[in-house]
Write a protein that holds these residues in place. Sequence first.
Motif, PDB file in Angstrom:
ATOM      1  N   VAL A  10      -6.973 -10.524  20.740  1.00 30.25           N
ATOM      2  CA  VAL A  10      -6.169  -9.982  19.642  1.00 30.25           C
ATOM      3  C   VAL A  10      -6.715  -8.617  19.220  1.00 30.25           C
ATOM      4  O   VAL A  10      -5.962  -7.653  19.056  1.00 30.25           O
ATOM      5  CB  VAL A  10      -6.151 -10.960  18.447  1.00 30.25           C
ATOM      6  N   VAL A  11      -8.030  -8.531  19.050  1.00 33.12           N
ATOM      7  CA  VAL A  11      -8.643  -7.266  18.651  1.00 33.12           C
ATOM      8  C   VAL A  11      -8.448  -6.210  19.738  1.00 33.12           C
ATOM      9  O   VAL A  11      -8.158  -5.041  19.445  1.00 33.12           O
ATOM     10  CB  VAL A  11     -10.141  -7.471  18.354  1.00 33.12           C
ATOM     11  N   SER A  12      -8.569  -6.603  20.985  1.00 28.45           N
ATOM     12  CA  SER A  12      -8.359  -5.672  22.086  1.00 28.45           C
ATOM     13  C   SER A  12      -6.931  -5.151  22.097  1.00 28.45           C
ATOM     14  O   SER A  12      -6.690  -3.957  22.323  1.00 28.45           O
ATOM     15  CB  SER A  12      -8.691  -6.359  23.418  1.00 28.45           C
ATOM     16  N   ALA A  16      -5.707  -1.287  21.550  1.00 31.30           N
ATOM     17  CA  ALA A  16      -4.879  -0.622  22.562  1.00 31.30           C
ATOM     18  C   ALA A  16      -3.591  -0.073  21.964  1.00 31.30           C
ATOM     19  O   ALA A  16      -3.032   0.899  22.479  1.00 31.30           O
ATOM     20  CB  ALA A  16      -4.561  -1.598  23.689  1.00 31.30           C
ATOM     21  N   ARG A  17      -3.131  -0.683  20.882  1.00 33.50           N
ATOM     22  CA  ARG A  17      -1.888  -0.244  20.240  1.00 33.50           C
ATOM     23  C   ARG A  17      -2.126   0.689  19.057  1.00 33.50           C
ATOM     24  O   ARG A  17      -1.212   0.977  18.294  1.00 33.50           O
ATOM     25  CB  ARG A  17      -1.080  -1.464  19.810  1.00 33.50           C
ATOM     26  N   GLY A  18      -3.355   1.123  18.881  1.00 32.23           N
ATOM     27  CA  GLY A  18      -3.646   2.106  17.852  1.00 32.23           C
ATOM     28  C   GLY A  18      -3.747   1.550  16.450  1.00 32.23           C
ATOM     29  O   GLY A  18      -3.649   2.299  15.469  1.00 32.23           O
ATOM     30  N   ILE A  19      -3.974   0.252  16.333  1.00 28.31           N
ATOM     31  CA  ILE A  19      -4.118  -0.370  15.022  1.00 28.31           C
ATOM     32  C   ILE A  19      -5.584  -0.288  14.595  1.00 28.31           C
ATOM     33  O   ILE A  19      -6.476  -0.729  15.324  1.00 28.31           O
ATOM     34  CB  ILE A  19      -3.656  -1.844  15.050  1.00 28.31           C
ATOM     35  N   ASP A  20      -5.841   0.268  13.413  1.00 32.84           N
ATOM     36  CA  ASP A  20      -7.212   0.446  12.928  1.00 32.84           C
ATOM     37  C   ASP A  20      -7.716  -0.752  12.143  1.00 32.84           C
ATOM     38  O   ASP A  20      -8.933  -0.934  12.004  1.00 32.84           O
ATOM     39  CB  ASP A  20      -7.289   1.673  12.017  1.00 32.84           C
ATOM     40  N   ALA A  21      -6.816  -1.538  11.570  1.00 34.70           N
ATOM     41  CA  ALA A  21      -7.237  -2.656  10.725  1.00 34.70           C
ATOM     42  C   ALA A  21      -6.256  -3.799  10.836  1.00 34.70           C
ATOM     43  O   ALA A  21      -5.040  -3.590  10.966  1.00 34.70           O
ATOM     44  CB  ALA A  21      -7.366  -2.205   9.263  1.00 34.70           C
ATOM     45  N   LEU A  22      -6.778  -5.015  10.776  1.00 34.08           N
ATOM     46  CA  LEU A  22      -5.976  -6.230  10.769  1.00 34.08           C
ATOM     47  C   LEU A  22      -6.298  -7.015   9.497  1.00 34.08           C
ATOM     48  O   LEU A  22      -7.481  -7.184   9.161  1.00 34.08           O
ATOM     49  CB  LEU A  22      -6.298  -7.116  11.976  1.00 34.08           C
ATOM     50  N   SER A  42     -14.808  -8.055  13.413  1.00 40.81           N
ATOM     51  CA  SER A  42     -14.615  -6.724  12.844  1.00 40.81           C
ATOM     52  C   SER A  42     -15.615  -5.754  13.458  1.00 40.81           C
ATOM     53  O   SER A  42     -16.800  -6.057  13.589  1.00 40.81           O
ATOM     54  CB  SER A  42     -14.799  -6.783  11.321  1.00 40.81           C
ATOM     55  N   GLY A  43     -15.135  -4.580  13.823  1.00 44.56           N
ATOM     56  CA  GLY A  43     -16.010  -3.570  14.400  1.00 44.56           C
ATOM     57  C   GLY A  43     -15.427  -2.983  15.669  1.00 44.56           C
ATOM     58  O   GLY A  43     -14.345  -3.364  16.117  1.00 44.56           O
ATOM     59  N   ASP A  44     -16.134  -2.022  16.246  1.00 49.98           N
ATOM     60  CA  ASP A  44     -15.701  -1.379  17.492  1.00 49.98           C
ATOM     61  C   ASP A  44     -14.286  -0.812  17.360  1.00 49.98           C
ATOM     62  O   ASP A  44     -13.443  -0.986  18.230  1.00 49.98           O
ATOM     63  CB  ASP A  44     -15.780  -2.364  18.655  1.00 49.98           C
ATOM     64  N   GLY A  45     -14.035  -0.144  16.220  1.00 49.93           N
ATOM     65  CA  GLY A  45     -12.761   0.545  16.047  1.00 49.93           C
ATOM     66  C   GLY A  45     -11.679  -0.243  15.352  1.00 49.93           C
ATOM     67  O   GLY A  45     -10.616   0.311  15.053  1.00 49.93           O
ATOM     68  N   VAL A  46     -11.902  -1.522  15.088  1.00 47.66           N
ATOM     69  CA  VAL A  46     -10.894  -2.338  14.396  1.00 47.66           C
ATOM     70  C   VAL A  46     -11.552  -3.081  13.236  1.00 47.66           C
ATOM     71  O   VAL A  46     -12.437  -3.923  13.451  1.00 47.66           O
ATOM     72  CB  VAL A  46     -10.212  -3.346  15.342  1.00 47.66           C
ATOM     73  N   LEU A  47     -11.145  -2.744  12.017  1.00 47.68           N
ATOM     74  CA  LEU A  47     -11.598  -3.453  10.820  1.00 47.68           C
ATOM     75  C   LEU A  47     -10.762  -4.714  10.651  1.00 47.68           C
ATOM     76  O   LEU A  47      -9.532  -4.653  10.741  1.00 47.68           O
ATOM     77  CB  LEU A  47     -11.424  -2.543   9.599  1.00 47.68           C
ATOM     78  N   VAL A  48     -11.401  -5.853  10.407  1.00 47.68           N
ATOM     79  CA  VAL A  48     -10.681  -7.092  10.130  1.00 47.68           C
ATOM     80  C   VAL A  48     -10.954  -7.481   8.680  1.00 47.68           C
ATOM     81  O   VAL A  48     -12.104  -7.710   8.291  1.00 47.68           O
ATOM     82  CB  VAL A  48     -11.090  -8.236  11.071  1.00 47.68           C
ATOM     83  N   VAL A  49      -9.888  -7.542   7.890  1.00 46.66           N
ATOM     84  CA  VAL A  49      -9.995  -7.835   6.461  1.00 46.66           C
ATOM     85  C   VAL A  49      -9.553  -9.276   6.213  1.00 46.66           C
ATOM     86  O   VAL A  49      -8.443  -9.661   6.595  1.00 46.66           O
ATOM     87  CB  VAL A  49      -9.114  -6.871   5.645  1.00 46.66           C
ATOM     88  N   PRO A  50     -10.387 -10.098   5.575  1.00 47.93           N
ATOM     89  CA  PRO A  50      -9.995 -11.478   5.282  1.00 47.93           C
ATOM     90  C   PRO A  50      -9.013 -11.543   4.116  1.00 47.93           C
ATOM     91  O   PRO A  50      -9.094 -10.750   3.171  1.00 47.93           O
ATOM     92  CB  PRO A  50     -11.331 -12.135   4.896  1.00 47.93           C
ATOM     93  N   ALA A  51      -8.073 -12.475   4.176  1.00 43.75           N
ATOM     94  CA  ALA A  51      -7.090 -12.644   3.106  1.00 43.75           C
ATOM     95  C   ALA A  51      -6.568 -14.070   3.131  1.00 43.75           C
ATOM     96  O   ALA A  51      -6.844 -14.831   4.064  1.00 43.75           O
ATOM     97  CB  ALA A  51      -5.944 -11.650   3.261  1.00 43.75           C
ATOM     98  N   ARG A  52      -5.828 -14.428   2.089  1.00 47.87           N
ATOM     99  CA  ARG A  52      -5.229 -15.764   2.014  1.00 47.87           C
ATOM    100  C   ARG A  52      -3.745 -15.649   1.729  1.00 47.87           C
ATOM    101  O   ARG A  52      -3.333 -14.996   0.776  1.00 47.87           O
ATOM    102  CB  ARG A  52      -5.890 -16.574   0.904  1.00 47.87           C
ATOM    103  N   GLU A  53      -2.921 -16.273   2.558  1.00 43.26           N
ATOM    104  CA  GLU A  53      -1.516 -16.458   2.229  1.00 43.26           C
ATOM    105  C   GLU A  53      -1.418 -17.829   1.556  1.00 43.26           C
ATOM    106  O   GLU A  53      -1.453 -18.866   2.220  1.00 43.26           O
ATOM    107  CB  GLU A  53      -0.616 -16.403   3.461  1.00 43.26           C
TER     108      GLU A  53
END
Length: 247
Positions: A10-12, A16-22, A42-53
């Motif tokens: 998913v992070v890869s 590849a699609r230019g997304i900086d954060a998930l 999180s890291g290596d160009g992609v920040l992963v932010v935790p959240a709750r739906e």
Amino acid sequence: MHVKTLNERVVSRARARGIDALVYAPHFTRLPDIRARADRFSGDGVLVVPAREVFTGPWYDRRHLLAVGLSDPVPDFIEFRAALEEFDRQDAAVLVPHPEMLNVSCSRGDVAANSGAVDAVETYNAKCLPHQNRVARAVARETGLPGFGSSYAHLRRTVGEAWTAFEGAIDDESDLVSALRTGAPRRVVHRGGVGHRLRGLAEFAHLGYENSWGKLDRLFLSGTEPTHPSNVAYGSRFDDVVAYGSA
């Protein structure tokens, strides 16, 4: 702005699609577990932010709210207003995903009546059908709230099909919460073409599984599941605002 699946692939794909954060907000998973997995990937160009739906209200009439920036866990199936008050106490950003979608979302009236407690409304969701996204844009327009877009990816291949592009830099979780709470300038962007439509339809088809009564039975019979309000992890904090099982 919102994915349900997270692993190296998913992070890869995001990278590849230019997304900086998930923003990672899986269903029925407690915040500490979400945060631990987000930190892991999180890291290596992609920040992963935790959240709750968070699913507010009873199962048959649940209204989803996406909270970004939570410090303490919040269970599913508590009263709508109680959830908003808890998010406010924690200074979290509060987003309305897929408004007016079936029986799993906030209505126009819900958003209008609580616009002061909501920071943004989803105006494009890759899982939604075109007419549903048109309705969502109308809700944001009528309430005057900023929009946001997301892949709402339950399936890896949907990652990067829709996103929110902020003008300012988003380097960490607090940057994102601040941008959302202050209405920072942004654009809602999505891909097009046959491939985009097919990925969206695959996500929509997944909705049937996601909302099956079989899954309901499996997840919410015993009351000991991770995000059930009576779970021991929440102590007795939410006992007076439980909506699960309401008639």
